[in-house]
Scaffold this motif. Structure first.
Motif, PDB file in Angstrom:
ATOM      1  N   LEU A 113       0.826  -1.203   0.000  1.00 68.86           N
ATOM      2  CA  LEU A 113       0.000   0.000   0.000  1.00 68.86           C
ATOM      3  C   LEU A 113       0.859   1.250   0.000  1.00 68.86           C
ATOM      4  CD1 LEU A 113      -2.613  -1.156   2.651  1.00 68.86           C
ATOM      5  CD2 LEU A 113      -2.816  -1.243   0.165  1.00 68.86           C
ATOM      6  N   SER A 114       1.975   1.186   0.740  1.00 66.02           N
ATOM      7  CA  SER A 114       2.869   2.330   0.825  1.00 66.02           C
ATOM      8  C   SER A 114       4.272   1.833   1.151  1.00 66.02           C
ATOM      9  CB  SER A 114       2.390   3.289   1.921  1.00 66.02           C
ATOM     10  OG  SER A 114       3.222   4.426   1.993  1.00 66.02           O
ATOM     11  N   GLY A 115       5.227   2.253   0.347  1.00 64.99           N
ATOM     12  CA  GLY A 115       6.638   1.957   0.591  1.00 64.99           C
ATOM     13  C   GLY A 115       7.332   3.271   0.913  1.00 64.99           C
ATOM     14  N   TYR A 116       8.210   3.717   0.009  1.00 70.23           N
ATOM     15  CA  TYR A 116       8.854   5.014   0.202  1.00 70.23           C
ATOM     16  C   TYR A 116       7.819   6.120   0.026  1.00 70.23           C
ATOM     17  CZ  TYR A 116      11.416   9.262  -0.803  1.00 70.23           C
ATOM     18  OH  TYR A 116      11.855  10.567  -0.794  1.00 70.23           O
ATOM     19  N   GLN A 140      12.415   7.398   4.871  1.00 72.16           N
ATOM     20  CA  GLN A 140      13.794   6.873   4.812  1.00 72.16           C
ATOM     21  C   GLN A 140      13.852   5.570   4.006  1.00 72.16           C
ATOM     22  OE1 GLN A 140      16.129   8.856   5.961  1.00 72.16           O
ATOM     23  NE2 GLN A 140      14.441  10.195   6.555  1.00 72.16           N
ATOM     24  N   ALA A 141      12.739   5.193   3.392  1.00 72.77           N
ATOM     25  CA  ALA A 141      12.618   3.921   2.657  1.00 72.77           C
ATOM     26  C   ALA A 141      12.936   2.741   3.574  1.00 72.77           C
ATOM     27  CB  ALA A 141      13.493   3.910   1.409  1.00 72.77           C
ATOM     28  N   GLN A 142      12.437   2.849   4.817  1.00 71.54           N
ATOM     29  CA  GLN A 142      12.658   1.817   5.831  1.00 71.54           C
ATOM     30  C   GLN A 142      11.352   1.225   6.342  1.00 71.54           C
ATOM     31  OE1 GLN A 142      15.001   3.975   8.753  1.00 71.54           O
ATOM     32  NE2 GLN A 142      16.891   3.243   7.824  1.00 71.54           N
ATOM     33  N   ALA A 143      10.251   1.422   5.606  1.00 66.63           N
ATOM     34  CA  ALA A 143       8.951   0.945   6.077  1.00 66.63           C
ATOM     35  C   ALA A 143       8.062   0.557   4.910  1.00 66.63           C
ATOM     36  CB  ALA A 143       8.272   2.040   6.901  1.00 66.63           C
ATOM     37  N   ALA A 144       7.089  -0.299   5.225  1.00 66.13           N
ATOM     38  CA  ALA A 144       6.098  -0.703   4.226  1.00 66.13           C
ATOM     39  C   ALA A 144       4.764  -0.948   4.929  1.00 66.13           C
ATOM     40  CB  ALA A 144       6.543  -1.966   3.512  1.00 66.13           C
ATOM     41  N   ASP A 145       3.685  -0.556   4.261  1.00 60.78           N
ATOM     42  CA  ASP A 145       2.331  -0.867   4.713  1.00 60.78           C
ATOM     43  C   ASP A 145       1.811  -1.954   3.779  1.00 60.78           C
ATOM     44  OD1 ASP A 145       2.596   1.146   6.587  1.00 60.78           O
ATOM     45  OD2 ASP A 145       1.530   2.635   5.375  1.00 60.78           O
ATOM     46  N   LEU A 146       1.340  -3.064   4.381  1.00 58.13           N
ATOM     47  CA  LEU A 146       1.055  -4.274   3.616  1.00 58.13           C
ATOM     48  C   LEU A 146      -0.284  -4.893   3.970  1.00 58.13           C
ATOM     49  CD1 LEU A 146       4.534  -5.740   4.468  1.00 58.13           C
ATOM     50  CD2 LEU A 146       3.910  -4.838   2.231  1.00 58.13           C
ATOM     51  N   MET A 179       5.252  -2.463   8.679  1.00 55.23           N
ATOM     52  CA  MET A 179       6.484  -3.114   9.127  1.00 55.23           C
ATOM     53  C   MET A 179       7.649  -2.204   8.776  1.00 55.23           C
ATOM     54  SD  MET A 179       5.941  -7.045   7.866  1.00 55.23           S
ATOM     55  CE  MET A 179       4.308  -7.780   7.878  1.00 55.23           C
ATOM     56  N   ASP A 180       8.588  -2.048   9.726  1.00 53.74           N
ATOM     57  CA  ASP A 180       9.766  -1.230   9.446  1.00 53.74           C
ATOM     58  C   ASP A 180      10.987  -1.815  10.132  1.00 53.74           C
ATOM     59  OD1 ASP A 180      10.247  -0.018  12.120  1.00 53.74           O
ATOM     60  OD2 ASP A 180       8.434   1.144  11.749  1.00 53.74           O
ATOM     61  N   CYS A 181      12.162  -1.273   9.791  1.00 54.70           N
ATOM     62  CA  CYS A 181      13.414  -1.765  10.368  1.00 54.70           C
ATOM     63  C   CYS A 181      13.938  -0.828  11.450  1.00 54.70           C
ATOM     64  CB  CYS A 181      14.464  -2.001   9.286  1.00 54.70           C
ATOM     65  SG  CYS A 181      15.034  -0.510   8.463  1.00 54.70           S
ATOM     66  N   GLY A 182      13.064   0.003  12.006  1.00 55.82           N
ATOM     67  CA  GLY A 182      13.451   0.885  13.100  1.00 55.82           C
ATOM     68  C   GLY A 182      13.548   0.108  14.408  1.00 55.82           C
ATOM     69  N   PRO A 183      13.525   0.831  15.528  1.00 54.61           N
ATOM     70  CA  PRO A 183      13.568   0.161  16.833  1.00 54.61           C
ATOM     71  C   PRO A 183      12.399  -0.809  16.992  1.00 54.61           C
ATOM     72  CG  PRO A 183      13.826   2.538  17.072  1.00 54.61           C
ATOM     73  CD  PRO A 183      13.464   2.289  15.643  1.00 54.61           C
ATOM     74  N   VAL A 184      12.605  -1.858  17.783  1.00 52.76           N
ATOM     75  CA  VAL A 184      11.544  -2.822  18.038  1.00 52.76           C
ATOM     76  C   VAL A 184      10.462  -2.155  18.880  1.00 52.76           C
ATOM     77  CG1 VAL A 184      10.968  -5.035  19.103  1.00 52.76           C
ATOM     78  CG2 VAL A 184      13.136  -4.772  17.871  1.00 52.76           C
ATOM     79  N   ARG A 185       9.232  -2.128  18.353  1.00 51.88           N
ATOM     80  CA  ARG A 185       8.101  -1.538  19.042  1.00 51.88           C
ATOM     81  C   ARG A 185       6.831  -1.987  18.334  1.00 51.88           C
ATOM     82  NH1 ARG A 185       9.846   0.958  15.013  1.00 51.88           N
ATOM     83  NH2 ARG A 185       8.842   2.685  13.956  1.00 51.88           N
ATOM     84  N   THR A 186       5.685  -1.870  19.011  1.00 48.83           N
ATOM     85  CA  THR A 186       4.407  -2.210  18.400  1.00 48.83           C
ATOM     86  C   THR A 186       3.391  -1.145  18.765  1.00 48.83           C
ATOM     87  OG1 THR A 186       3.701  -3.538  20.293  1.00 48.83           O
ATOM     88  CG2 THR A 186       4.837  -4.710  18.536  1.00 48.83           C
ATOM     89  N   TRP A 187       2.355  -1.014  17.938  1.00 53.37           N
ATOM     90  CA  TRP A 187       1.282  -0.067  18.210  1.00 53.37           C
ATOM     91  C   TRP A 187       0.067  -0.458  17.386  1.00 53.37           C
ATOM     92  CZ3 TRP A 187       5.386   0.874  15.057  1.00 53.37           C
ATOM     93  CH2 TRP A 187       5.123   1.263  13.747  1.00 53.37           C
ATOM     94  N   ASN A 188      -1.062   0.104  17.787  1.00 50.96           N
ATOM     95  CA  ASN A 188      -2.320  -0.039  17.039  1.00 50.96           C
ATOM     96  C   ASN A 188      -2.694   1.332  16.535  1.00 50.96           C
ATOM     97  OD1 ASN A 188      -2.772  -2.842  17.553  1.00 50.96           O
ATOM     98  ND2 ASN A 188      -3.307  -2.292  19.640  1.00 50.96           N
TER      99      ASN A 188
END
Length: 189
Positions: A113-116, A140-146, A179-188
């Motif tokens: 749905l969304s990358g960079y 930062q091209a470090q995340a994706a919505d899937l 999903m991203d490659c940043g710090p380990v964390r979760t949220w809704n």
């Protein structure tokens, strides 16, 4: 010789059990990449974009090496579809996506749905929604919505969380997982 059929064991079941033990014993970022290391030293990403109509199904890692040409294809695929701007995708993000996909045991490609996101696109989205981060890792091209049709967002998020290798956001109202490659964390969201 043990007859696995009579004991209820299957090769796939044993592999899943081994993967679960391996994942639970691996505490840091090497997690996503470490899980994939046991996959015959080949990493693959399979996705399509409902926004552009494009698909990508490529092997981007072989025998301990990223394939630069394949990562360039992934970067192009992840581009900001609104203005065609792009930034080199962080390979760690691709590793997390591939590892999560493998854990779900699906053949269906992810829907991206969304990358960079360019700063302009991120600012426009922020003006429309309070759920868009000012310093989003998408920029930062470090995340994706899937999204996956065959798996719930809870199943997708559980697979991503089990990698312990970045951020996992669950967006029930919009039916996608970040999903991203940043710090380990979760949220809704």
């Amino acid at each position: 010789m043990t007859n696995t059929a009579s004991s209820g064991l299957t090769r796939r079941g044993l592999l899943r059990g081994f993967a679960a033990i391996t994942l639970s014993a691996t505490p840091v970022y090497a997690n996503a990449a470490g899980f994939l290391r046991g996959a015959g030293d080949i990493r693959r990403i399979n996705m399509y974009s409902g926004r552009t109509g494009e698909s990508i199904d490529t092997i981007y890692w072989i025998e301990g090496e990223y394939i630069p040409e394949a990562l360039k294809e992934v970067t192009y695929f992840f581009r900001d579809w609104r203005n065609s701007k792009l930034k080199a995708v962080d390979a760690r993000t691709v590793d997390i996506l591939a590892a999560s996909h493998g854990l779900m045991d699906v053949d269906e490609p992810y829907m991206l749905l969304s990358g960079y996101r360019s700063p302009e696109t991120n600012a426009m989205l922020r003006s429309r929604s309070k759920g868009v981060a000012k310093n989003s890792l998408h920029m930062q091209a470090q995340a994706a919505d899937l999204r996956l049709k065959s798996r719930s967002i809870q199943q997708m998020a559980a697979a991503a969380k089990s990698c312990s290798a970045g951020g996992v956001g669950t967006y029930r109202g919009s039916n996608f997982v970040h999903m991203d490659c940043g710090p380990v964390r979760t949220w809704n969201g």
